[in-house]
Enzyme design. Sequence first.
Site, mmCIF file in Angstrom:
data_model
loop_
_atom_site.group_PDB
_atom_site.id
_atom_site.type_symbol
_atom_site.label_atom_id
_atom_site.label_comp_id
_atom_site.label_asym_id
_atom_site.label_seq_id
_atom_site.Cartn_x
_atom_site.Cartn_y
_atom_site.Cartn_z
ATOM 1 N N GLY A 196 -27.832 -14.373 15.967
ATOM 2 C CA GLY A 196 -26.442 -14.659 16.356
ATOM 3 C C GLY A 196 -25.905 -14.967 17.640
ATOM 4 N N CYS B 165 -22.057 -15.404 20.558
ATOM 5 C CA CYS B 165 -20.903 -15.522 19.719
ATOM 6 C C CYS B 165 -20.629 -14.023 18.875
ATOM 7 C CB CYS B 165 -21.138 -16.669 19.142
ATOM 8 S SG CYS B 165 -19.653 -17.087 18.063
ATOM 9 N N ALA C 31 -39.295 -16.684 25.433
ATOM 10 C CA ALA C 31 -40.254 -17.925 25.304
ATOM 11 C C ALA C 31 -40.262 -18.713 26.694
ATOM 12 C CB ALA C 31 -39.715 -18.935 24.376
ATOM 13 N N GLY D 73 -7.761 -16.489 34.094
ATOM 14 C CA GLY D 73 -6.926 -16.884 33.270
ATOM 15 C C GLY D 73 -7.127 -17.881 32.183
ATOM 16 N N HIS E 277 7.436 -25.070 0.375
ATOM 17 C CA HIS E 277 8.413 -24.535 1.313
ATOM 18 C C HIS E 277 8.592 -23.020 0.610
ATOM 19 C CE1 HIS E 277 11.833 -23.886 3.586
ATOM 20 N NE2 HIS E 277 12.387 -23.361 2.426
#
Length: 466
Positions: A38, A41, A113, A179, A440
């Site tokens: 993983g 991330c 590696a 920032g 809507h």
Amino acid sequence: MSSKSLIIIGGGPGGYAAALDAARRKLRVTLIDQQDIGGACLNRGCIPSKFFLSKSKRLADALHLADAGIQVRLEHIRLGPLIEQKNNLLSTLRQRMEQALKSASVERLTGQARFLSAHRVEIHASEKPPQQLEADAILLATGSTPLIPKTFPKSPVLFNSDSIFSLDRLPSHLVVLGGGYIGCELACAFQGLGSKVTLIEKEPRLLATQPEFEAAGAILQRAFEKRGMTVWTRTELKAVTPIDDQHLRLQCSNGETFEANALLLALGRAPNLGSLDIEKAGLALEKGRLIVNASMQTSVPSIYAIGDLVSPLPLAHVASREGEVAVAHLTGEKRSITYPDIPRCIYTWPEAASVGLTEEQAKQAGLNVRVDRYHWAASSKAMLEQETEGFWMILSDAATHKILGGLIVGPHATELIHLLALSLRAGLTARAVVDTVFAHPTLAEGFQEAMARSLTTRSITPGGRG
């Protein structure tokens, strides 16, 4: 059936996607990573930060119920259960990834590696003798690590974006230096959970290195300050002095000197290349980076590189697509990646997301561009959700009304941006969007409203706002 073999070094989003795609194409695949599957991330970046952002946003939403006469009582926030839930989530996701690799017959090896040649690597694992492997091609997907300038002193309360999630308590005062999108997201998360946060950025605005978010920086800063965060732009951190194991004294270029009990450095990331011995494979760096062609192939034909090592967009979903492009080339298929058409997302609240061309890029391409906005303050759905900060900003060709790109700042922007991404891929015009019936009340109606403005007959001056 292909007899080609592929070694992938790095098990983050890019390496993982490449491994599964290569296995589907009948390549013999070995995936090597010295840490958990993983990559940054899943384990230290995207997923943990969005977990904390989600919890802080839910807390803020619950507290806002008081405006409707619904009282929510908050005793205190215990970080321990949050960390435990986060760890359980990461464990579940890792298990699923490992199972997918196993089902695809991808060989998984754990260790570090190093290149021996352009086709051969040596794997060093703890308590095991070195193992050598050879393959027709090697794909590098080793990602990046946070930059920590050597000028900063060592302190148990000095963190980066990888280590901040190891906290065992919420800091009463967290200072975030930087920032950019990482700094903004983490500042937002911890402020929402109850920490006092000071966000320091040396440039004139937040998100300064990302021109596609130029219009978003001021809105994010305004929203952060409205919620009680201190944001200093055009400000540098001049000195950091440890007081004890729990406190730091900070001196800034704006004349402020103060104490904090946690400092988070969000100053960018550097490619993970140092331990690979790339020179033994015949690879060389240009300005500290590997250079690849459109197929992600390096100057050594048998070696490919993806993700933070080479990408102009160091994002997980970009690395995944780059991995697929590299595997396709290895198997004789030509695929490409168009970087402007990939969504760029910032998961603060309000959220911000961009895709396609910026106004400046469109002008440089010789396009007569118009820009249309629809503000969330006019949206009934945004009003009932009490999230009216921000807007849709859509770029289109002034003559043909073909959609060229856009920026969304506001509620669920990171989901809604895919309406724009699909429109770009399909070559849609404003008329196609306006003629579509939108439910809507929804936030997606804002897209249609912005496109309706694009069809007005008002004259558009170059660089103007429609």
